[in-house]
Design an enzyme around this catalytic site. Structure first.
Site, short mmCIF file in Angstrom:
data_model
loop_
_atom_site.label_atom_id
_atom_site.label_comp_id
_atom_site.label_asym_id
_atom_site.label_seq_id
_atom_site.Cartn_x
_atom_site.Cartn_y
_atom_site.Cartn_z
N LYS A 36 39.43 48.30 39.69
CA LYS A 36 40.67 48.28 38.88
C LYS A 36 40.34 48.47 37.39
CE LYS A 36 41.84 44.24 40.69
NZ LYS A 36 40.74 44.14 41.68
N THR A 37 39.38 47.70 36.90
CA THR A 37 39.00 47.82 35.49
C THR A 37 38.33 49.17 35.23
OG1 THR A 37 38.60 45.44 35.59
CG2 THR A 37 37.83 46.57 33.61
N ASP B 42 44.45 42.53 32.55
CA ASP B 42 43.80 42.12 33.79
C ASP B 42 44.47 40.85 34.30
OD1 ASP B 42 42.01 42.29 35.80
OD2 ASP B 42 40.28 41.59 34.67
N THR C 36 44.89 40.81 41.65
CA THR C 36 44.34 40.57 42.98
C THR C 36 45.43 40.01 43.89
OG1 THR C 36 43.66 38.44 42.11
CG2 THR C 36 41.96 40.13 42.28
N ARG D 276 31.14 46.06 43.09
CA ARG D 276 30.57 45.05 42.18
C ARG D 276 29.48 44.25 42.89
NH1 ARG D 276 34.75 41.58 39.85
NH2 ARG D 276 34.89 43.20 38.26
#
Ligand code: ADP
Length: 346
Positions: A65-66, A110, A159, A218
């Site tokens: 997402k980031t 975020d 999320t 990640r």
């Protein structure tokens, strides 16, 4: 090796490793359909010389997402400002970012599901009409000044799409769900990132790391860094499948990619809570963890791998979940034992 953090406001320096994060969508692996749709929206906005519509990304942590919020402004050739939802306690916390916006700039928030109601409502007119009400002065001298903003693109990441209110969700023209990555995609990410970190890795080792990374880039990056450290300290610096296996074994990461915390969750559900159904809060209290951590970080992958199920009555360990811990799922009670009278002939 620490577990990847998602719910703290403090940035994790490793996550923000600029070496590993793609800066253009062409460098991103996987999420092909999402990228294709975004490219169309970006191209069209550029042709119209218009601002790109607001975008909402949802999905478990660590899926990109980031990264999208880094790549999209680069594709649009505009600056970006990053904000964390939990740090926006009141509308005034948003004002500096909104009033300093450049034309067509991106503003990234975020964990947008964690902004309080007052901040959310303040965003409505900013998103829809590119204007905000500023209160100037105090008490009886206070005046409301309606201020026009530069047209901008809000990118929200969450999320928990389900926690967003309808009015906020509806103000995003583009909504994209990010899904877990395939083993092949993750293997490519591991190989590319090994090259960026100047590490020698062979194909089978990359695939071994990818297969134990919970389908999440990640996690793959974190595992790769740990295996690199292990290879440099215990081997000759080269990552072979054997080195990767030994390093991951030492970090107590099992063949499915579950770490100690995932296993503790499963053990709590299976052994302490008799396989469920049980609420996430009960599991969290027993584990001495926060329910948010369980719901956001641990459960998505356990659900995806069908080790647990979410039912209206709570979490339940599946047959596969029991088998993973080497126990058997108790048989469902025979209704005739629960209601002995039902055995009697009428
Ligand atoms: P999120 O914001 O969803 O929690 P991030 O965008 O911060 O996840 O992703 C974490 C890391 O994973 C990034 O720093 C990047 O290195 C890697 N990553 C994420 N998505 C991709 C992708 N599609 N291709 C390559 N690497 C990725």
């Amino acid at each position: 090796m620490s577990r990847e953090k998602i719910l703290s406001n403090a940035p994790n320096p490793e996550d923000d490793d600029p070496k590993l994060r793609p800066s253009r969508m062409s460098e991103m692996i996987g999420q092909k359909r999402v990228i294709e749709r975004l490219r169309i929206a970006i191209e069209a906005a550029k042709k119209r010389k218009d601002v790109l519509g607001h975008i909402l990304f949802d999905g478990p942590p660590g899926l990109g997402k980031t990264t999208f919020a880094h790549c999209i402004p680069n594709e649009m050739d505009v600056p970006v400002d990053f904000l964390a939802g939990p740090s926006l306690k009141a509308p005034k916390d948003l004002v500096p970012s909104l009033t300093n916006l450049k034309k067509h700039q991106v503003l990234f928030i975020d964990e947008i599901h964690r902004v309080p109601k007052a901040v959310e409502e303040y965003l409505y007119t900013a998103m829809e009409d590119f204007r905000i009400d500023l209160i100037i002065g105090d008490g009886i001298n206070a005046r409301t000044h309606n201020m026009k903003l530069s047209p901008f693109t809000l990118i929200g990441a969450t999320t928990r799409a389900g926690m967003l209110t309808g009015p906020l969700r509806d103000r995003f023209q583009i909504r994209e769900h990010l899904d877990f990555y395939s083993l092949e995609e993750l293997t490519v990410i591991v190989k590319k990132n090994a090259a960026k970190l100047n590490i020698d890795i062979d194909e089978s080792a990359a695939s071994e790391i990818a297969s134990r990374s919970r389908n999440t880039p990640r996690v793959a990056n974190n595992r790769l860094r740990w295996v690199r450290d292990y290879a440099q300290s215990r081997a000759d610096g080269v990552i072979t499948a054997e080195v990767a296996k030994s390093a991951l074994k030492m970090a107590q990461i099992d063949e499915l990619g579950l770490d100690r915390q995932d296993i503790r969750y499963l053990e709590t559900l299976v052994r302490v809570c008799m396989g469920g159904p049980v609420g996430a809060e009960t599991i969290a209290a027993t584990m001495n963890a926060s329910a948010d951590t369980l719901v956001d970080e641990i459960e998505p992958f356990l659900l995806r791998t069908e080790l647990i199920m979410r039912t209206p009555r709570g979490r339940v360990a599946t047959v596969k979940g029991h088998a993973h811990l080497g126990t058997e799922k108790p048989a469902d009670p025979d209704p005739s034992e629960l209601f002995p009278d039902s055995r009697k002939e009428i």
